[in-house]
Scaffold this motif. Structure first.
Motif, PDB file in Angstrom:
ATOM      1  N   SER A  25      47.391  15.827  37.862  1.00 22.52           N
ATOM      2  CA  SER A  25      46.530  16.849  37.225  1.00 22.52           C
ATOM      3  C   SER A  25      47.363  17.939  36.565  1.00 22.52           C
ATOM      4  N   THR A  26      47.461  17.875  35.246  1.00 20.34           N
ATOM      5  CA  THR A  26      48.172  18.898  34.456  1.00 20.34           C
ATOM      6  C   THR A  26      47.420  19.046  33.133  1.00 20.34           C
ATOM      7  N   ASP A  27      47.945  19.902  32.250  1.00 18.28           N
ATOM      8  CA  ASP A  27      47.333  20.051  30.917  1.00 18.28           C
ATOM      9  C   ASP A  27      47.239  18.697  30.213  1.00 18.28           C
ATOM     10  N   PRO A  37      55.662   9.072  37.524  1.00 19.18           N
ATOM     11  CA  PRO A  37      54.365   9.507  38.037  1.00 19.18           C
ATOM     12  C   PRO A  37      53.232   8.641  37.511  1.00 19.18           C
ATOM     13  N   GLY A  38      52.176   8.562  38.338  1.00 18.97           N
ATOM     14  CA  GLY A  38      50.910   8.018  37.863  1.00 18.97           C
ATOM     15  C   GLY A  38      50.070   9.162  37.320  1.00 18.97           C
ATOM     16  N   TRP A  39      48.788   9.196  37.664  1.00 17.31           N
ATOM     17  CA  TRP A  39      47.915  10.265  37.172  1.00 17.31           C
ATOM     18  C   TRP A  39      48.173  11.555  37.944  1.00 17.31           C
ATOM     19  N   ASN A  42      53.407   3.833  21.970  1.00 17.54           N
ATOM     20  CA  ASN A  42      54.520   4.745  21.668  1.00 17.54           C
ATOM     21  C   ASN A  42      55.087   5.362  22.949  1.00 17.54           C
ATOM     22  N   TYR A  43      54.187   5.860  23.780  1.00 13.28           N
ATOM     23  CA  TYR A  43      54.573   6.554  25.017  1.00 13.28           C
ATOM     24  C   TYR A  43      55.234   5.587  26.008  1.00 13.28           C
ATOM     25  N   THR A  44      54.646   4.395  26.193  1.00 16.08           N
ATOM     26  CA  THR A  44      55.223   3.450  27.157  1.00 16.08           C
ATOM     27  C   THR A  44      56.564   2.910  26.651  1.00 16.08           C
ATOM     28  N   GLY A  77      59.893  23.081  31.869  1.00 23.22           N
ATOM     29  CA  GLY A  77      59.649  23.637  33.201  1.00 23.22           C
ATOM     30  C   GLY A  77      58.746  24.853  33.195  1.00 23.22           C
ATOM     31  N   ASN A  78      58.127  25.125  32.064  1.00 25.77           N
ATOM     32  CA  ASN A  78      57.243  26.292  31.975  1.00 25.77           C
ATOM     33  C   ASN A  78      55.823  26.000  32.437  1.00 25.77           C
ATOM     34  N   ARG A  79      55.479  24.706  32.586  1.00 30.09           N
ATOM     35  CA  ARG A  79      54.127  24.374  33.075  1.00 30.09           C
ATOM     36  C   ARG A  79      54.107  22.950  33.651  1.00 30.09           C
ATOM     37  N   GLY A  80      52.999  22.612  34.286  1.00 26.73           N
ATOM     38  CA  GLY A  80      52.781  21.249  34.757  1.00 26.73           C
ATOM     39  C   GLY A  80      53.791  20.791  35.811  1.00 26.73           C
ATOM     40  N   ILE A  81      54.175  19.515  35.714  1.00 30.76           N
ATOM     41  CA  ILE A  81      55.098  18.926  36.687  1.00 30.76           C
ATOM     42  C   ILE A  81      56.445  19.655  36.648  1.00 30.76           C
ATOM     43  N   GLY A  82      56.870  20.050  35.455  1.00 28.54           N
ATOM     44  CA  GLY A  82      58.151  20.752  35.307  1.00 28.54           C
ATOM     45  C   GLY A  82      58.154  22.073  36.058  1.00 28.54           C
ATOM     46  N   HIS A 142      61.373  26.339  27.382  1.00 28.17           N
ATOM     47  CA  HIS A 142      60.028  26.487  26.815  1.00 28.17           C
ATOM     48  C   HIS A 142      60.203  26.444  25.295  1.00 28.17           C
ATOM     49  N   ARG A 143      59.087  26.312  24.580  1.00 24.71           N
ATOM     50  CA  ARG A 143      59.203  26.254  23.112  1.00 24.71           C
ATOM     51  C   ARG A 143      58.651  27.487  22.441  1.00 24.71           C
ATOM     52  N   GLY A 144      58.772  28.632  23.099  1.00 24.48           N
ATOM     53  CA  GLY A 144      58.325  29.882  22.474  1.00 24.48           C
ATOM     54  C   GLY A 144      57.254  30.575  23.290  1.00 24.48           C
ATOM     55  N   ALA A 189      65.026  16.003  33.283  1.00 19.68           N
ATOM     56  CA  ALA A 189      64.537  15.768  31.917  1.00 19.68           C
ATOM     57  C   ALA A 189      63.058  15.429  32.016  1.00 19.68           C
ATOM     58  N   ASN A 190      62.248  16.461  31.885  1.00 24.85           N
ATOM     59  CA  ASN A 190      60.810  16.345  32.155  1.00 24.85           C
ATOM     60  C   ASN A 190      59.947  16.519  30.908  1.00 24.85           C
ATOM     61  N   ALA A 191      60.495  17.154  29.863  1.00 25.92           N
ATOM     62  CA  ALA A 191      59.674  17.445  28.672  1.00 25.92           C
ATOM     63  C   ALA A 191      59.092  16.153  28.109  1.00 25.92           C
TER      64      ALA A 191
HETATM   65  P1  NDP Z   1      52.331  19.085  30.245  1.00 23.52           P
HETATM   66  O1  NDP Z   1      51.633  18.678  28.995  1.00 23.52           O
HETATM   67  O2  NDP Z   1      51.632  19.924  31.259  1.00 23.52           O
HETATM   68  O3  NDP Z   1      53.725  19.766  29.903  1.00 23.52           O
HETATM   69  C1  NDP Z   1      54.601  19.168  28.988  1.00 23.52           C
HETATM   70  C2  NDP Z   1      55.873  19.988  28.973  1.00 23.52           C
HETATM   71  O4  NDP Z   1      56.774  19.377  28.037  1.00 23.52           O
HETATM   72  C3  NDP Z   1      55.626  21.415  28.487  1.00 23.52           C
HETATM   73  O5  NDP Z   1      56.453  22.279  29.209  1.00 23.52           O
HETATM   74  C4  NDP Z   1      56.053  21.341  27.031  1.00 23.52           C
HETATM   75  O6  NDP Z   1      56.529  22.575  26.517  1.00 23.52           O
HETATM   76  C5  NDP Z   1      57.222  20.378  27.140  1.00 23.52           C
HETATM   77  N1  NDP Z   1      57.566  19.799  25.838  1.00 23.52           N
HETATM   78  C6  NDP Z   1      56.820  18.998  25.050  1.00 23.52           C
HETATM   79  N2  NDP Z   1      57.481  18.692  23.910  1.00 23.52           N
HETATM   80  C7  NDP Z   1      58.685  19.332  23.996  1.00 23.52           C
HETATM   81  C8  NDP Z   1      59.811  19.423  23.144  1.00 23.52           C
HETATM   82  N3  NDP Z   1      59.858  18.790  21.962  1.00 23.52           N
HETATM   83  N4  NDP Z   1      60.856  20.174  23.536  1.00 23.52           N
HETATM   84  C9  NDP Z   1      60.827  20.826  24.729  1.00 23.52           C
HETATM   85  N5  NDP Z   1      59.793  20.785  25.575  1.00 23.52           N
HETATM   86  C10 NDP Z   1      58.728  20.043  25.209  1.00 23.52           C
HETATM   87  O7  NDP Z   1      52.786  17.687  30.882  1.00 23.52           O
HETATM   88  P2  NDP Z   1      53.020  17.194  32.379  1.00 23.52           P
HETATM   89  O8  NDP Z   1      53.522  18.287  33.232  1.00 23.52           O
HETATM   90  O9  NDP Z   1      51.832  16.424  32.777  1.00 23.52           O
HETATM   91  O10 NDP Z   1      54.169  16.126  32.100  1.00 23.52           O
HETATM   92  C11 NDP Z   1      55.521  16.336  32.434  1.00 23.52           C
HETATM   93  C12 NDP Z   1      56.231  15.000  32.304  1.00 23.52           C
HETATM   94  O11 NDP Z   1      55.612  14.060  33.179  1.00 23.52           O
HETATM   95  C13 NDP Z   1      56.139  14.397  30.905  1.00 23.52           C
HETATM   96  O12 NDP Z   1      57.345  13.778  30.572  1.00 23.52           O
HETATM   97  C14 NDP Z   1      55.029  13.375  31.046  1.00 23.52           C
HETATM   98  O13 NDP Z   1      55.153  12.351  30.104  1.00 23.52           O
HETATM   99  C15 NDP Z   1      55.250  12.903  32.463  1.00 23.52           C
HETATM  100  N6  NDP Z   1      54.095  12.278  33.078  1.00 23.52           N
HETATM  101  C16 NDP Z   1      52.924  12.978  33.291  1.00 23.52           C
HETATM  102  C17 NDP Z   1      51.854  12.357  33.874  1.00 23.52           C
HETATM  103  C18 NDP Z   1      50.565  13.046  34.150  1.00 23.52           C
HETATM  104  O14 NDP Z   1      49.598  12.362  34.575  1.00 23.52           O
HETATM  105  N7  NDP Z   1      50.446  14.346  33.959  1.00 23.52           N
HETATM  106  C19 NDP Z   1      51.907  10.937  34.256  1.00 23.52           C
HETATM  107  C20 NDP Z   1      53.168  10.309  34.000  1.00 23.52           C
HETATM  108  C21 NDP Z   1      54.213  10.971  33.436  1.00 23.52           C
HETATM  109  P3  NDP Z   1      55.506  23.621  25.790  1.00 23.52           P
HETATM  110  O15 NDP Z   1      54.827  24.382  26.882  1.00 23.52           O
HETATM  111  O16 NDP Z   1      56.412  24.455  24.958  1.00 23.52           O
HETATM  112  O17 NDP Z   1      54.539  22.777  24.987  1.00 23.52           O
END
Ligand code: NDP
Length: 234
Positions: A174-176, A170-172, A139-141, A10-15, A33-35, A74-76
């Motif tokens: 915009s995140t890292d 989610p589909g596409w 692997n991912y799918t 939850g430190n970035r992106g969709i989370g 977060h992981r540090g 559960a978003n990681a």
């Molecule tokens: P980001 O790459 O922006 O963020 C990924 C997040 O997962 C970060 O907070 C990262 O933490 C965390 N993470 C990764 N590995 C671990 C771990 N081992 N333990 C704890 N935390 C971990 O991704 P999105 O926001 O794009 O994706 C969020 C979710 O949505 C994911 O599950 C992804 O598969 C899914 N998704 C995304 C899509 C997209 O188009 N963006 C499409 C479909 C699904 P840290 O900052 O420490 O690296």
């Protein structure tokens, strides 16, 4: 919405967008977060979801500081794209461990408290690619499809306890994760989306927040695509 939510990754992106939406709705929100730390307005706990002990410690800390966790997201997740022919076992296993085993570990830990409190919401963030397949992402799918099976089984087991388990796919977005792709690949991908664009993290977060809310009290075991119509095209 009241109570405590924990959002992994939850430190970035969709989370982060999800954590922000849940906080705006009135919840006390913790993020893992992981540090790298967490945004100041959210309660951050360090946790690698691949490690059961770290998961347990993170939950214990959140329970101590904020109270029992009523909502788990559960978003990681990670990708490590390779064609099957060149995909090493470590690329396969690490993606499964983070996305699938990680979701299982946090859900298992959350369920303990939710059963005690006779209620809870678990939302797993999978991907539409679990439904359609995606070149370079076996692997991912596999991991994301596994999360859907896990969620459906857990939903059946936990329904009588007032605990719902649902999946957002989610589909596409915009995140890292998608910023890593070359610009040309992103343009090409967007052209195949019926809505002709990537989604914003807030658009995925809104669906997650709905499934985490009281309004979704009779919804369990569903997979909700948030993909601009992408899964209709395949
Ligand atoms: P980001 O790459 O922006 O963020 C990924 C997040 O997962 C970060 O907070 C990262 O933490 C965390 N993470 C990764 N590995 C671990 C771990 N081992 N333990 C704890 N935390 C971990 O991704 P999105 O926001 O794009 O994706 C969020 C979710 O949505 C994911 O599950 C992804 O598969 C899914 N998704 C995304 C899509 C997209 O188009 N963006 C499409 C479909 C699904 P840290 O900052 O420490 O690296």
């Amino acid at each position: 919405m009241t109570g405590v939510a924990l959002v992994t990754g939850g430190n970035r992106g969709i989370g982060l967008a999800t954590a922000t939406a849940l906080a705006k709705a009135g919840m006390r929100v913790a993020v893992t977060h992981r540090g790298g730390g967490a945004p100041a307005e959210l309660f951050g706990v360090r946790c690698d979801v691949r490690d059961a002990e770290q998961v347990d410690r993170a939950f214990t800390e959140v329970e101590r500081e904020l109270g029992p966790v009523g909502v788990l997201v559960a978003n990681a997740g990670v990708t490590r794209d390779r064609l099957v022919a060149t995909m090493g076992p470590e690329d396969f296993e690490d993606v499964l461990r983070t996305n699938l085993t990680g979701a299982y570990l946090v859900a298992r830990r959350a369920v303990r408290g939710m059963v005690r409190h006779r209620g809870g919401r678990i939302v797993l963030v999978a991907s539409v690619s679990a439904l359609t397949g995606a070149r370079g992402q076996a692997n991912y799918t596999a991991a994301k499809a596994g999360m859907i099976g896990f969620a459906r089984s857990a939903a059946l087991e936990l329904a009588s306890r007032g605990i719902t388990v649902n999946v957002v796919a989610p589909g596409w977005i915009s995140t890292d994760m998608t910023d890593e792709l070359p610009e040309a690949a992103r343009v090409e991908a967007a052209a195949h989306v019926p809505m002709r664009r990537f989604g914003a993290p807030e658009e995925a977060a809104a669906a997650i927040a709905f499934l985490a809310s009281d309004a979704a009290s009779y919804v369990t075991g569903v997979v909700l695509p948030v993909d601009g119509g992408l899964s209709l095209e395949r």
